[in-house]
Design an enzyme around this catalytic site. Structure first.
Site, PDB file in Angstrom:
ATOM      1  N   SER A  71       0.972  -1.302   0.116  1.00  0.00           N
ATOM      2  CA  SER A  71       0.010  -0.082   0.020  1.00  0.00           C
ATOM      3  C   SER A  71       1.036   1.149   0.069  1.00  0.00           C
ATOM      4  CB  SER A  71      -0.701   0.072   1.366  1.00  0.00           C
ATOM      5  OG  SER A  71      -1.701  -1.175   1.376  1.00  0.00           O
ATOM      6  N   HIS A 101      -9.764  -8.303  -7.311  1.00  0.00           N
ATOM      7  CA  HIS A 101      -8.650  -7.418  -7.931  1.00  0.00           C
ATOM      8  C   HIS A 101      -7.308  -8.375  -7.359  1.00  0.00           C
ATOM      9  CE1 HIS A 101      -6.099  -5.052  -9.985  1.00  0.00           C
ATOM     10  NE2 HIS A 101      -5.420  -4.608  -9.213  1.00  0.00           N
ATOM     11  N   HIS A 127      -3.078 -10.829   0.955  1.00  0.00           N
ATOM     12  CA  HIS A 127      -2.813 -10.963   2.317  1.00  0.00           C
ATOM     13  C   HIS A 127      -3.732 -12.051   2.885  1.00  0.00           C
ATOM     14  CE1 HIS A 127      -2.484  -6.572   1.384  1.00  0.00           C
ATOM     15  NE2 HIS A 127      -1.481  -6.559   2.576  1.00  0.00           N
ATOM     16  N   TYR A 167      -5.338 -12.411   5.535  1.00  0.00           N
ATOM     17  CA  TYR A 167      -6.608 -11.957   5.920  1.00  0.00           C
ATOM     18  C   TYR A 167      -7.671 -12.198   5.001  1.00  0.00           C
ATOM     19  CZ  TYR A 167      -5.774  -7.139   4.158  1.00  0.00           C
ATOM     20  OH  TYR A 167      -5.507  -6.312   3.495  1.00  0.00           O
ATOM     21  N   GLU A 168      -7.305 -12.215   3.619  1.00  0.00           N
ATOM     22  CA  GLU A 168      -8.261 -12.609   2.633  1.00  0.00           C
ATOM     23  C   GLU A 168      -8.841 -14.055   2.629  1.00  0.00           C
ATOM     24  OE1 GLU A 168      -6.990 -10.823  -1.198  1.00  0.00           O
ATOM     25  OE2 GLU A 168      -5.425  -9.891   0.056  1.00  0.00           O
ATOM     26  N   ALA A 221       2.960  -0.863   3.955  1.00  0.00           N
ATOM     27  CA  ALA A 221       2.384   0.350   4.861  1.00  0.00           C
ATOM     28  C   ALA A 221       2.255  -0.097   6.504  1.00  0.00           C
ATOM     29  CB  ALA A 221       1.180   0.748   4.260  1.00  0.00           C
ATOM     30  N   MET A 259       0.410  -6.240   8.426  1.00  0.00           N
ATOM     31  CA  MET A 259      -0.417  -7.496   8.232  1.00  0.00           C
ATOM     32  C   MET A 259       0.040  -8.157   7.031  1.00  0.00           C
ATOM     33  SD  MET A 259      -4.446  -5.622   8.665  1.00  0.00           S
ATOM     34  CE  MET A 259      -4.667  -4.538   9.999  1.00  0.00           C
ATOM     35  N   SER A 260       1.298  -7.855   6.761  1.00  0.00           N
ATOM     36  CA  SER A 260       1.767  -8.530   5.329  1.00  0.00           C
ATOM     37  C   SER A 260       3.371  -8.991   5.696  1.00  0.00           C
ATOM     38  CB  SER A 260       1.729  -7.688   4.302  1.00  0.00           C
ATOM     39  OG  SER A 260       2.505  -6.530   4.499  1.00  0.00           O
ATOM     40  N   ASN A 279       0.578   5.818   9.899  1.00  0.00           N
ATOM     41  CA  ASN A 279      -0.137   6.080  10.759  1.00  0.00           C
ATOM     42  C   ASN A 279       0.681   5.789  12.268  1.00  0.00           C
ATOM     43  OD1 ASN A 279      -1.150   3.386  10.196  1.00  0.00           O
ATOM     44  ND2 ASN A 279      -1.565   3.662  12.255  1.00  0.00           N
ATOM     45  N   HIS A 328      -8.607   4.034   7.627  1.00  0.00           N
ATOM     46  CA  HIS A 328      -8.106   3.410   6.397  1.00  0.00           C
ATOM     47  C   HIS A 328      -7.981   4.575   5.272  1.00  0.00           C
ATOM     48  CE1 HIS A 328      -6.742   0.219   3.609  1.00  0.00           C
ATOM     49  NE2 HIS A 328      -7.842   0.558   2.825  1.00  0.00           N
TER      50      HIS A 328
HETATM   51  N1  HPA Z   1      -1.787  -1.942  12.075  1.00  0.00           N
HETATM   52  C1  HPA Z   1      -1.718  -2.772  11.215  1.00  0.00           C
HETATM   53  N2  HPA Z   1      -1.363  -2.580   9.868  1.00  0.00           N
HETATM   54  C2  HPA Z   1      -1.394  -1.444   9.508  1.00  0.00           C
HETATM   55  C3  HPA Z   1      -1.256  -0.143  10.042  1.00  0.00           C
HETATM   56  C4  HPA Z   1      -1.632  -0.558  11.608  1.00  0.00           C
HETATM   57  O1  HPA Z   1      -1.574   0.397  12.399  1.00  0.00           O
HETATM   58  N3  HPA Z   1      -1.035   0.851   9.318  1.00  0.00           N
HETATM   59  C5  HPA Z   1      -0.749   0.246   8.174  1.00  0.00           C
HETATM   60  N4  HPA Z   1      -0.970  -1.220   8.158  1.00  0.00           N
END
Ligand code: HPA
Length: 265
Positions: A33, A65, A87, A89-90, A117, A204-205, A228, A240
């Site tokens: 991302s 996608h 991912h 989680y998919e 990200a 998460m990756s 973030n 998000h």
């Molecule tokens: N937590 C988990 N995954 C993320 C975050 C987060 O704060 N920001 C971007 N991906």
């Protein structure tokens, strides 16, 4: 007979070679991302195809996608970029998550650059800044490997490659990336736990792909974009859309940095 994940990746690599006309890749990147625009800076784009055209990648009907694969040339080097990733989680399992990396290594890439990200746990990190991944904590409780595959993960995020990155950007911070299963964000208590465990970043990756790359014999460079501040910490914002907006805002600067690093690997 069921095909092993490695055989599926070898088949996908053969198809990839046929489609792109490139015999062997030197380096592969997974653009997470916020990182996709960076692919434009890596060299001249050659063939581009939906990853679902190749064996083993998720079909759009299932996934919506599943991403794009771009073949890039930079001087005498051939670079493979995955724009988008699968991912955990998919819900398609670990083999689907690491299939791109396995395909890339089967197509010759012996360096795999994983970008993502992440939420910043280390309060030294500013939102929008890139961080080199020095190590990981795999909180998914999953592995892409099965059977007696005792892979050494001591030098997962290769020290020499990180040194090259720091030649380009001496102030680039390094941190430990904790991977959570998602897709929900962490609770504040979980973020405090991760900090106590030594994590600087949370996402998460990446970790399963890094493990698969090591098992396949490639060297890994990992880089996070802090989109973030992690949940519950001062300044945290887990919207998000904001995460995506931060990615867009930082795309040019982190993209330039990544391209400069990749040029030297
Ligand atoms: N937590 C988990 N995954 C993320 C975050 C987060 O704060 N920001 C971007 N991906």
């Amino acid at each position: 007979m069921t095909r092993t994940p490695q055989a599926a990746a070898a088949q996908a690599a053969t198809e990839l070679r046929e489609r792109t006309g490139v015999d062997g890749y030197d380096i592969a990147l997974v653009m997470g991302s916020g990182w996709a625009p960076a692919a434009d800076l890596l060299g001249s784009a050659g063939h581009e195809l939906p990853s679902s055209d190749l064996t083993g990648f998720l079909k759009p009907a299932v996934d919506g996608h599943s991403g794009t694969i771009r073949s890039i040339t930079d001087g005498d080097r051939d670079i493979l970029a995955f724009l988008g990733r699968t991912h955990l989680y998919e819900g398609h399992g670990t083999d689907a998550v690491v299939h791109g990396v396995r395909t890339a290594v089967a197509a010759g890439a012996d360096i795999v650059v994983l970008t993502n990200a992440a939420g910043g746990i280390n309060t030294d990190y500013a939102v929008g800044s890139p961080v080199l991944i020095s190590d990981h904590i795999n909180m998914t409780a999953r592995s892409p490997l099965a059977g007696a595959t005792f892979v050494d993960l001591t030098d997962t995020y290769n020290a020499e490659l990180r040194a090259v990155a720091r030649e380009v950007a001496p102030d680039l911070p390094e941190g430990v990336y904790a991977a959570m299963p998602g897709p929900h964000f962490e609770t504040p208590a979980e973020v405090r736990m991760l900090r106590a465990l030594g994590a600087d970043l949370v996402g998460m990756s990446t970790v399963l792909e890094a493990i698969a790359a090591r098992e396949a014999g490639a060297r890994v460079l990992g880089m996070s974009l802090v989109t973030n501040i992690a949940a519950g910490l001062e300044g945290a914002n887990l919207d998000h859309q904001e995460v995506l907006a931060t990615g867009r805002d930082s795309a040019q600067s982190v993209g330039r940095l990544l391209a400069d690093i990749v040029a030297r690997l």
